[in-house]
Design a protein around this motif. Structure first.
Motif, short mmCIF file in Angstrom:
data_model
loop_
_atom_site.label_atom_id
_atom_site.label_comp_id
_atom_site.label_asym_id
_atom_site.label_seq_id
_atom_site.Cartn_x
_atom_site.Cartn_y
_atom_site.Cartn_z
N ALA A 14 1.01 -1.07 0.20
CA ALA A 14 -0.02 0.17 0.04
C ALA A 14 0.93 1.17 0.14
CB ALA A 14 -1.05 0.08 1.23
N GLU A 15 1.94 1.23 0.70
CA GLU A 15 2.84 2.61 1.01
C GLU A 15 3.46 2.50 -0.68
OE1 GLU A 15 4.86 5.67 2.41
OE2 GLU A 15 3.15 4.61 2.88
N ARG A 16 4.07 1.39 -1.21
CA ARG A 16 4.89 1.61 -2.58
C ARG A 16 3.59 2.27 -3.39
NH1 ARG A 16 5.75 -4.11 -4.19
NH2 ARG A 16 3.75 -3.79 -5.20
N ASN A 17 2.50 1.48 -3.43
CA ASN A 17 1.64 2.04 -4.39
C ASN A 17 1.08 3.70 -4.00
OD1 ASN A 17 1.48 -0.50 -5.56
ND2 ASN A 17 -0.58 -0.95 -4.73
N ARG A 18 1.07 4.06 -2.69
CA ARG A 18 0.80 5.41 -2.65
C ARG A 18 1.84 6.27 -2.91
NH1 ARG A 18 2.00 9.37 0.91
NH2 ARG A 18 3.68 8.30 1.79
N LEU A 19 3.14 5.90 -3.01
CA LEU A 19 3.99 6.76 -3.50
C LEU A 19 4.14 6.87 -4.92
CD1 LEU A 19 6.98 5.61 -1.29
CD2 LEU A 19 5.74 7.77 -1.11
N ARG A 20 3.87 5.80 -5.75
CA ARG A 20 3.87 5.53 -7.11
C ARG A 20 2.77 6.46 -7.82
NH1 ARG A 20 2.63 0.31 -8.75
NH2 ARG A 20 4.75 -0.32 -7.89
N ASN A 21 1.45 6.30 -6.99
CA ASN A 21 0.42 7.36 -7.27
C ASN A 21 0.56 8.74 -7.13
OD1 ASN A 21 -1.10 4.94 -7.98
ND2 ASN A 21 -2.28 4.99 -6.13
N LYS A 22 1.27 8.90 -6.01
CA LYS A 22 1.44 10.52 -5.87
C LYS A 22 2.40 10.90 -6.96
CE LYS A 22 3.73 13.15 -2.18
NZ LYS A 22 4.38 13.02 -0.85
N ALA A 23 3.36 10.08 -7.29
CA ALA A 23 4.05 10.60 -8.43
C ALA A 23 3.58 10.89 -9.86
CB ALA A 23 5.20 9.52 -8.60
N TYR A 24 2.69 10.12 -10.04
CA TYR A 24 1.84 10.05 -11.41
C TYR A 24 0.89 11.34 -11.13
CZ TYR A 24 2.40 5.70 -13.92
OH TYR A 24 2.89 4.71 -14.75
N LYS A 25 0.31 11.72 -10.02
CA LYS A 25 -0.46 12.87 -9.80
C LYS A 25 0.19 14.20 -9.93
CE LYS A 25 -4.20 10.73 -7.30
NZ LYS A 25 -4.89 10.62 -5.60
N SER A 26 1.66 14.04 -9.43
CA SER A 26 2.25 15.18 -9.23
C SER A 26 2.78 15.49 -10.74
CB SER A 26 3.48 14.96 -8.48
OG SER A 26 4.39 16.00 -8.65
N THR A 27 3.11 14.41 -11.64
CA THR A 27 3.22 14.75 -13.18
C THR A 27 2.14 15.38 -13.72
OG1 THR A 27 5.05 12.69 -12.87
CG2 THR A 27 4.17 13.63 -15.07
N VAL A 28 1.07 14.63 -13.44
CA VAL A 28 -0.21 15.40 -14.09
C VAL A 28 -0.38 16.66 -13.85
CG1 VAL A 28 -2.70 15.09 -14.27
CG2 VAL A 28 -1.21 13.12 -14.77
N LYS A 29 -0.24 17.16 -12.52
CA LYS A 29 -0.56 18.46 -12.21
C LYS A 29 0.46 19.43 -12.68
CE LYS A 29 -2.59 17.45 -7.63
NZ LYS A 29 -2.61 17.47 -6.32
N THR A 30 1.79 19.04 -12.69
CA THR A 30 2.74 19.77 -13.38
C THR A 30 2.52 20.21 -14.78
OG1 THR A 30 4.25 19.01 -11.48
CG2 THR A 30 5.30 20.07 -13.44
N LEU A 31 2.19 19.08 -15.49
CA LEU A 31 1.94 19.21 -17.16
C LEU A 31 0.77 20.02 -17.17
CD1 LEU A 31 2.79 15.63 -18.27
CD2 LEU A 31 3.74 17.98 -19.13
N ILE A 32 -0.28 19.82 -16.49
CA ILE A 32 -1.41 20.77 -16.75
C ILE A 32 -1.21 22.23 -16.36
CG2 ILE A 32 -3.84 21.06 -15.49
CD1 ILE A 32 -4.18 18.14 -15.46
N LYS A 33 -0.36 22.56 -15.35
CA LYS A 33 0.08 23.73 -14.92
C LYS A 33 0.92 24.58 -16.14
CE LYS A 33 0.75 24.07 -10.47
NZ LYS A 33 1.05 24.12 -9.41
N LYS A 34 1.72 23.98 -16.56
CA LYS A 34 2.69 24.22 -17.63
C LYS A 34 1.79 24.63 -18.84
CE LYS A 34 6.98 22.07 -16.55
NZ LYS A 34 8.17 20.92 -17.00
N THR A 35 0.76 23.60 -19.19
CA THR A 35 -0.10 23.72 -20.42
C THR A 35 -0.84 25.04 -20.20
OG1 THR A 35 -0.01 21.29 -20.45
CG2 THR A 35 -1.69 22.66 -22.03
N LEU A 36 -1.47 25.14 -19.08
CA LEU A 36 -2.40 26.32 -18.91
C LEU A 36 -1.42 27.74 -18.98
CD1 LEU A 36 -4.66 25.10 -16.21
CD2 LEU A 36 -5.30 25.61 -18.41
N ILE A 37 -0.13 27.71 -18.38
CA ILE A 37 0.46 28.88 -18.60
C ILE A 37 0.77 29.27 -20.08
CG2 ILE A 37 2.90 29.80 -17.82
CD1 ILE A 37 2.53 28.50 -15.14
#
Length: 95
Positions: A14-37
């Motif tokens: 569960a901890e391993r999956n949480r960290l992997r999911n966190k990385a995916y979400k962070s990447t998605v948020k960063t890309l969305i932010k860059k795209t909107l800018i």
């Protein structure tokens, strides 16, 4: 704390999956932010680079949905908001 070996293993997974999911979400948020800018600074010269960035964002969102990090409706909502923002600024340029 876990009492059995299998329960302990599930905690680790569960901890391993949480960290992997966190990385995916962070990447998605960063890309969305860059795209909107980049969309907000849209002009006729950088349309192709923005379209490439949007395609990359769509791809990462779809991959996160496929992996189960995001719900499909959440992913579609994110893609829709990007398309809506692009359409808004694109129509302002064409006028």
């Amino acid at each position: 704390m876990a009492n059995t070996k299998s329960a302990y293993k599930r905690i680790e997974i569960a901890e391993r999956n949480r960290l992997r999911n966190k990385a995916y979400k962070s990447t998605v948020k960063t890309l969305i932010k860059k795209t909107l800018i980049s969309i907000s600074s849209l002009n006729r010269d950088n349309v192709t680079s923005i379209l490439d960035l949007m395609a990359l964002s769509y791809s990462k969102i779809d991959k996160a949905v496929q992996k189960g990090v995001l719900h499909s409706n959440n992913g579609n909502s994110k893609k829709s908001s990007l398309a809506k923002a692009f359409k808004k600024y694109e129509s302002a340029i064409q006028k």
